[in-house]
Design an enzyme around this catalytic site. Structure first.
Site, PDB file in Angstrom:
ATOM      1  N   ASP A   1       4.716  -4.752   6.442  1.00 14.88           N
ATOM      2  CA  ASP A   1       3.460  -5.005   7.152  1.00 14.88           C
ATOM      3  C   ASP A   1       3.350  -6.507   7.408  1.00 14.88           C
ATOM      4  O   ASP A   1       3.363  -7.299   6.470  1.00 14.88           O
ATOM      5  CB  ASP A   1       2.291  -4.508   6.295  1.00 14.88           C
ATOM      6  CG  ASP A   1       0.948  -4.684   6.965  1.00 14.88           C
ATOM      7  OD1 ASP A   1       0.621  -5.835   7.336  1.00 14.88           O
ATOM      8  OD2 ASP A   1       0.211  -3.700   7.104  1.00 14.88           O
TER       9      ASP A   1
ATOM     10  N   ASP B   1      -6.995  -9.750  12.021  1.00 20.07           N
ATOM     11  CA  ASP B   1      -6.259 -10.417  10.938  1.00 20.07           C
ATOM     12  C   ASP B   1      -5.324 -11.529  11.403  1.00 20.07           C
ATOM     13  O   ASP B   1      -4.309 -11.808  10.755  1.00 20.07           O
ATOM     14  CB  ASP B   1      -5.485  -9.391  10.093  1.00 20.07           C
ATOM     15  CG  ASP B   1      -6.397  -8.341   9.487  1.00 20.07           C
ATOM     16  OD1 ASP B   1      -7.566  -8.672   9.204  1.00 20.07           O
ATOM     17  OD2 ASP B   1      -5.952  -7.200   9.304  1.00 20.07           O
TER      18      ASP B   1
ATOM     19  N   ARG C   1       0.853  -1.193   0.000  1.00 16.29           N
ATOM     20  CA  ARG C   1       0.000   0.000   0.000  1.00 16.29           C
ATOM     21  C   ARG C   1       0.890   1.246   0.000  1.00 16.29           C
ATOM     22  O   ARG C   1       1.956   1.251   0.611  1.00 16.29           O
ATOM     23  CB  ARG C   1      -0.867  -0.035   1.258  1.00 16.29           C
ATOM     24  CG  ARG C   1      -1.973   0.953   1.323  1.00 16.29           C
ATOM     25  CD  ARG C   1      -2.907   0.642   2.507  1.00 16.29           C
ATOM     26  NE  ARG C   1      -3.742  -0.504   2.206  1.00 16.29           N
ATOM     27  CZ  ARG C   1      -4.091  -1.445   3.077  1.00 16.29           C
ATOM     28  NH1 ARG C   1      -3.669  -1.383   4.321  1.00 16.29           N
ATOM     29  NH2 ARG C   1      -4.867  -2.441   2.714  1.00 16.29           N
TER      30      ARG C   1
ATOM     31  N   ASN D   1      -0.443  -1.253  13.150  1.00 20.90           N
ATOM     32  CA  ASN D   1       0.091  -2.309  12.297  1.00 20.90           C
ATOM     33  C   ASN D   1       1.282  -2.956  12.981  1.00 20.90           C
ATOM     34  O   ASN D   1       2.215  -2.251  13.382  1.00 20.90           O
ATOM     35  CB  ASN D   1       0.596  -1.730  10.968  1.00 20.90           C
ATOM     36  CG  ASN D   1      -0.492  -1.062  10.173  1.00 20.90           C
ATOM     37  OD1 ASN D   1      -1.385  -1.723   9.681  1.00 20.90           O
ATOM     38  ND2 ASN D   1      -0.417   0.259  10.053  1.00 20.90           N
TER      39      ASN D   1
END
Length: 176
Positions: A103, A120, A23, A87
């Site tokens: 990440d 996640d 990203r 993160n």
């Protein structure tokens, strides 16, 4: 490379463990930059995903990167309070192009009342296997996830009660 100066803008690039871009945040204003930490801010900045899709952030955000912690923190200023998105990642690297980090999938969403959800975990397990994360990396990430949770409980660093507001006021100085 020298550190960016306060008020300059820079991109933020996140990568995956395999080196693939994940990203890109197009523009973040530097509020503080030292060897130990970088604090930046953005508002309605364009974000480009690895597949080329783009979107624009919805609210002002203060971004906190640390050279010795395997996480970064984004404090988002919303009408009903400050939300944090954290993160689990490598410490930041910096070059002429961007602030960069890897990440590692695990995320923590923190609500204005300082309750949180770890997110996640399935994605982390999948990528750990698919990208063959070394055992040492897994141990480091778990350790720093616990450190992050401790910071949240202690309201340390970017979770301190006035931290986001103080840096947001500084950001407004550069947007006039």
């Amino acid at each position: 490379m020298g550190f960016p100066k306060e008020g300059e803008t820079i991109q933020i690039h996140s990568y995956k463990h395999n080196g693939q871009i994940h990203r890109i945040w197009n523009e973040t204003t530097i509020l503080k930059a030292t060897e130990l930490c970088i604090i930046g801010a953005n508002d309605r900045t364009m974000v480009t995903e690895s597949d080329g899709r783009t979107w624009v952030t919805r609210e002002p955000a203060i971004c906190y990167f640390h050279a010795k912690q395997w996480f970064n923190v984004i404090g988002m200023l919303r009408e009903d309070g400050i939300y944090y998105y954290c993160n689990i990642s490598s410490p930041f690297a910096l070059d002429d192009e961007a602030i960069k980090y890897i990440d590692y999938d695990l995320d923590v969403k923190v609500f204005p009342d300082m309750t949180y959800h770890i997110l996640d975990e399935d994605e982390y397990a999948d990528h750990k296997k698919a990208m063959n994360y070394p055992k040492e990396i897994d141990g480091i990430l778990r350790y720093h996830l616990n450190t992050l949770l401790h910071w949240i409980h202690q309201r340390k660093g970017p979770f301190a009660s006035e931290f986001i507001d103080i840096w947001y006021e500084r950001y407004l100085h550069y947007t006039k």
